[in-house]
Scaffold this active site. Structure first.
Site, PDB file in Angstrom:
ATOM      1  N   ALA A 167       0.834  -1.202   0.000  1.00 28.29           N
ATOM      2  CA  ALA A 167       0.000   0.000   0.000  1.00 28.29           C
ATOM      3  C   ALA A 167       0.869   1.251   0.000  1.00 28.29           C
ATOM      4  CB  ALA A 167      -0.945   0.000   1.203  1.00 28.29           C
ATOM      5  N   ASP A 168       1.935   1.242   0.784  1.00 29.87           N
ATOM      6  CA  ASP A 168       2.881   2.363   0.807  1.00 29.87           C
ATOM      7  C   ASP A 168       3.555   2.533  -0.552  1.00 29.87           C
ATOM      8  OD1 ASP A 168       2.434   3.056   3.427  1.00 29.87           O
ATOM      9  OD2 ASP A 168       4.206   2.054   4.226  1.00 29.87           O
ATOM     10  N   ILE A 169       3.975   1.422  -1.138  1.00 24.76           N
ATOM     11  CA  ILE A 169       4.720   1.484  -2.399  1.00 24.76           C
ATOM     12  C   ILE A 169       3.846   2.022  -3.527  1.00 24.76           C
ATOM     13  CG2 ILE A 169       5.832   0.066  -4.172  1.00 24.76           C
ATOM     14  CD1 ILE A 169       6.821  -1.731  -1.816  1.00 24.76           C
TER      15      ILE A 169
END
Length: 394
Positions: A167-169
């Site tokens: 999700a961060d990436i």
């Protein structure tokens, strides 16, 4: 070759991964990215091992092509320094909890009064609006809430998160895309804007075919392990030694696959002619395939199936993945000189015929560029910088 963002300056107030990695992409494209933290530091990634000569390898992964300075934004003197830097910058990226920028007195409404063209990108778990806006959002929680974990893992096991902070990436890419879009709009209108990015928004939007299946047919996808909800054969198979991933994603590929396995008759078998047929008889088909694949090792099958133009790849660990000739040939890894010595990092995957993407600077240590940035941009004298340090502003 001049990089496309060579005349853009970014003030990066963010921590952990999504927003810092987005700022890093802008740095890869030539932007002058200045990372700002309080004098004692604020990025918990610096504390996450493993470490290379005391420097977190996790932190290194999201912070190339940046300079680092320290400013106490809670102090009036520090705030004034920040305002001076904003006037010489184009972008501010932050990922404080919703409302924190306003409490500090440096929110978008304040900044645009000082520089109308400023672009502020806020990255939070749940966005600036909605009933969850004030809650912190961490990648595994977002994976759970978005439905991603429910379709990941084996059906008989508990739902599983992806092994990287996905999700961060994905959000980091949207950070860069949003900022570049806002720059383009500013080029046309002369106006800056406020970007409100939410990890949950991004991960829900990334549910793609799983979401489309539910929205349009009511189908709730199930965990299939290494199989696919809609396609067969499309999964991991065990060979004589190691596992390989095979994606015979259409009827034509299945016929090539069957022939490569020495069973061209499967392509005309009424159980396997179409993808729908294969899904109905998937268990039978998998048993037949596994019996054949165990007769040779993974390297042999990769060669045979690659020659037949069937998508296939060995299931590698990270060492095997990074040692692949293809990764090396494409320049996927680079060596950089860092304050702690030589470091190896993944390179940007951007490769354009007219785009000079390169790593100019290794990830900075905390406050490494205090004097350089303040003297260069604000024309402060060395003594003035020293006084700011003595007063704990830097």
């Amino acid at each position: 070759m001049i990089q496309p963002l060579h005349d853009i300056r970014v003030l990066d107030l963010s921590r952990v991964y999504a927003a810092p990695a987005g700022a890093m992409i802008l740095g890869d494209l030539g932007a002058d990215v200045i990372r700002i933290e309080p004098p004692g530091g604020s990025d918990s990634m610096r504390d996450w091992g493993p470490f290379l000569n005391g420097e977190s390898t996790y932190y290194l992964s999201a912070n190339r092509n940046k300079r680092s300075i320290t400013i106490d934004l809670k102090s009036e003197e520090g705030k004034l320094l920040f305002f001076d830097l904003v006037e010489k910058s184009d972008i501010v990226i932050e990922n404080f909890k919703a409302g924190t920028m306003k409490k500090l007195g440096i929110n978008y409404e304040v900044l645009k009064e000082k520089k109308p063209g400023i672009i502020v990108c806020s990255v939070t778990g749940f966005g600036q609006t909605g009933p969850l806006s004030e809650l912190p959002g961490f990648d595994p929680v977002i994976q759970a809430m978005s439905g991603l974990m429910d379709v990941t893992g084996n059906p008989q096991d508990v739902a599983t998160k992806v092994g990287i902070p996905i999700a961060d990436i994905i959000t980091s890419v949207y950070v860069a895309l949003s900022v570049v879009t806002a720059i383009r709009q500013r080029d046309m209108s002369g106006e800056g804007q406020y970007i409100d990015l939410s990890l949950l928004d991004v991960q829900v939007a990334s549910m793609a075919n799983v979401a489309s299946a539910y929205l349009n047919t009511g189908m709730i996808s199930e965990r299939k392990g290494n199989q696919h909800n809609n396609v067969a054969p499309y999964q991991v198979f065990q060979t004589g030694d190691f596992a390989i991933m095979i994606c015979a994603g259409n009827d034509g590929l299945f016929k090539k696959f069957a022939a490569a396995l020495g069973h061209p008759e499967w392509g005309n078998d009424s159980r396997f002619i179409t993808n729908n047929d294969r899904k109905k008889h998937e268990n039978e088909l998998v048993i037949l395939i596994e019996e054949v694949l165990k007769t040779k090792n993974s390297d042999q099958w990769v060669d045979i199936l690659s020659d037949a133009k069937v998508p296939v790849g060995r299931v590698n660990n990270i060492q095997q993945a990074l040692d692949q000739e293809q990764v090396i040939a494409r320049g996927g890894i680079e060596n950089l000189l860092h304050e702690v010595g030589e470091v190896k990092l993944l390179a940007s995957p951007l490769k354009h015929s007219g785009l000079n993407v390169r790593t100019r600077m290794a990830p900075p240590t905390l406050g490494q560029h205090n004097e350089e940035v303040l003297q260069e941009l604000l024309q402060l004298k060395k003594k003035e910088v020293s006084i700011l340090k003595e007063n704990n502003v830097l």
